[in-house]
Scaffold this motif. Structure first.
Motif, PDB file in Angstrom:
ATOM      1  N   GLY A 195      13.417 -18.525 -19.951  1.00 54.36           N
ATOM      2  CA  GLY A 195      12.979 -17.685 -18.832  1.00 54.36           C
ATOM      3  C   GLY A 195      12.268 -16.290 -19.303  1.00 54.36           C
ATOM      4  O   GLY A 195      11.945 -16.273 -20.544  1.00 54.36           O
ATOM      5  N   TRP A 196      11.707 -15.679 -18.209  1.00 55.08           N
ATOM      6  CA  TRP A 196      11.029 -14.302 -18.353  1.00 55.08           C
ATOM      7  C   TRP A 196      12.286 -13.472 -18.688  1.00 55.08           C
ATOM      8  O   TRP A 196      13.189 -13.159 -17.776  1.00 55.08           O
ATOM      9  CB  TRP A 196      10.138 -14.352 -17.363  1.00 55.08           C
ATOM     10  N   PRO A 197      11.999 -12.647 -19.680  1.00 54.72           N
ATOM     11  CA  PRO A 197      13.209 -11.666 -20.151  1.00 54.72           C
ATOM     12  C   PRO A 197      12.941 -10.469 -19.296  1.00 54.72           C
ATOM     13  O   PRO A 197      11.787 -10.166 -19.017  1.00 54.72           O
ATOM     14  CB  PRO A 197      12.724 -11.285 -21.642  1.00 54.72           C
ATOM     15  N   ASP A 198      13.871 -10.022 -19.154  1.00 57.10           N
ATOM     16  CA  ASP A 198      14.160  -8.578 -18.295  1.00 57.10           C
ATOM     17  C   ASP A 198      13.767  -7.794 -19.211  1.00 57.10           C
ATOM     18  O   ASP A 198      14.410  -7.580 -20.380  1.00 57.10           O
ATOM     19  CB  ASP A 198      15.467  -8.361 -17.565  1.00 57.10           C
ATOM     20  N   PRO A 199      12.640  -6.957 -19.135  1.00 55.22           N
ATOM     21  CA  PRO A 199      12.216  -5.954 -20.201  1.00 55.22           C
ATOM     22  C   PRO A 199      12.920  -4.724 -20.413  1.00 55.22           C
ATOM     23  O   PRO A 199      12.904  -4.026 -21.286  1.00 55.22           O
ATOM     24  CB  PRO A 199      10.782  -5.832 -19.814  1.00 55.22           C
TER      25      PRO A 199
END
Ligand SMILES: Cc1cc2nc3c(=O)[nH]c(=O)nc-3n(C[C@H](O)[C@H](O)[C@H](O)COP(=O)(O)O)c2cc1C
Length: 221
Positions: A195-199
């Motif tokens: 998934g898209w990492p929570d930055p």
């Protein structure tokens, strides 16, 4: 991104943004990762990419299995004992991880909720499962799986995606077999959240360590 930068940047991601990953992107990464080496070019791996409603169902059932204390017998057994040096590295990463979440040592409930999240695949929008034919000698085929998996994770990282290799995804193989169309003649080797990492999530940012070289290496000449 340069290979070295990808190797240095990749970290296990445990919080994802609520945003799907296009199927084409995952297909592209897997196609590229197929260039990983394998014994005799046997390429023993097969894949199942899970997303959408089946991913939601799997996440829920997998967490329920943990919370209800279901029996587990992973296709690939996890060792129960580790040598001291490794146990201490494992404890260290656990401590820093829980610190990053402000979960105290004795907060049993918060820890259990965290494990629930882990078995809920950290709510990732997608998951890669690696399957191996049951006729294969597992230990040997797993060398190839590891090579594929790291190649996959580096290529994902190169595209800004986050991954987490998760023993928790195959801990209750009966759940995967109930929810997903896993062929009877396949072992479930390992799974990885994608998934898209929570930055901004501290749990993605805490410092990871590695043993110093001198602890690991013997030079001979
Ligand atoms: C085979 C394997 C299984 C893993 N299973 C889990 C898991 O179930 N839960 C988890 O949070 N991390 C899991 N990890 C991630 C490791 O904890 C992580 O790779 C390690 O702490 C080093 O951190 P880094 O990947 O961020 O460098 C697993 C990693 C590997 C290679």
């Amino acid at each position: 991104m340069e290979t070295t930068a990808c190797v240095e940047k990749r970290r296990t991601i445990r919080k994802f943004l609520p945003k799907p990953v296009p199927k084409e992107t995952i297909a592209e990464i897997i196609s590229e990762a197929l260039w990983a080496p394998s014994w005799g070019n046997t390429q023993p791996w097969e894949f199942m990419v899970v997303s959408g409603p089946l991913m939601d169902k799997f996440k829920t059932e997998n967490r329920n299995a943990l919370m209800s204390g279901a029996n587990s017998k992973p296709d690939i057994q996890m060792p129960e004992k580790w040598p001291d040096a490794m146990k201490s590295r494992y404890k260290d990463v656990g401590r820093t991880l829980f610190n990053s979440l402000s979960i105290g040592r004795d907060d049993v409930e918060a820890r259990m909720n965290y494990y629930g999240e882990m078995f809920h695949i950290f709510d990732a929008p997608a998951m890669l499962l690696i399957l191996l034919d049951k006729s294969l000698l597992l230990e040997y085929a797993l060398l190839d799986v590891g090579l594929f998996l790291q190649t996959f994770m580096l290529l994902a990282c190169d595209r800004g995606l986050g991954t987490a290799t998760l023993a928790a995804s195959v801990h209750f193989p009966q759940v995967a077999r109930e929810v997903l169309p896993i062929p009877d003649d396949k072992h479930l080797a390992i799974g990885a959240a994608i998934g898209w990492p929570d930055p901004e999530a501290e749990v993605n940012l805490f410092e990871r360590k590695r043993a110093p070289l001198e602890e690991l290496i013997t030079w001979v000449s």
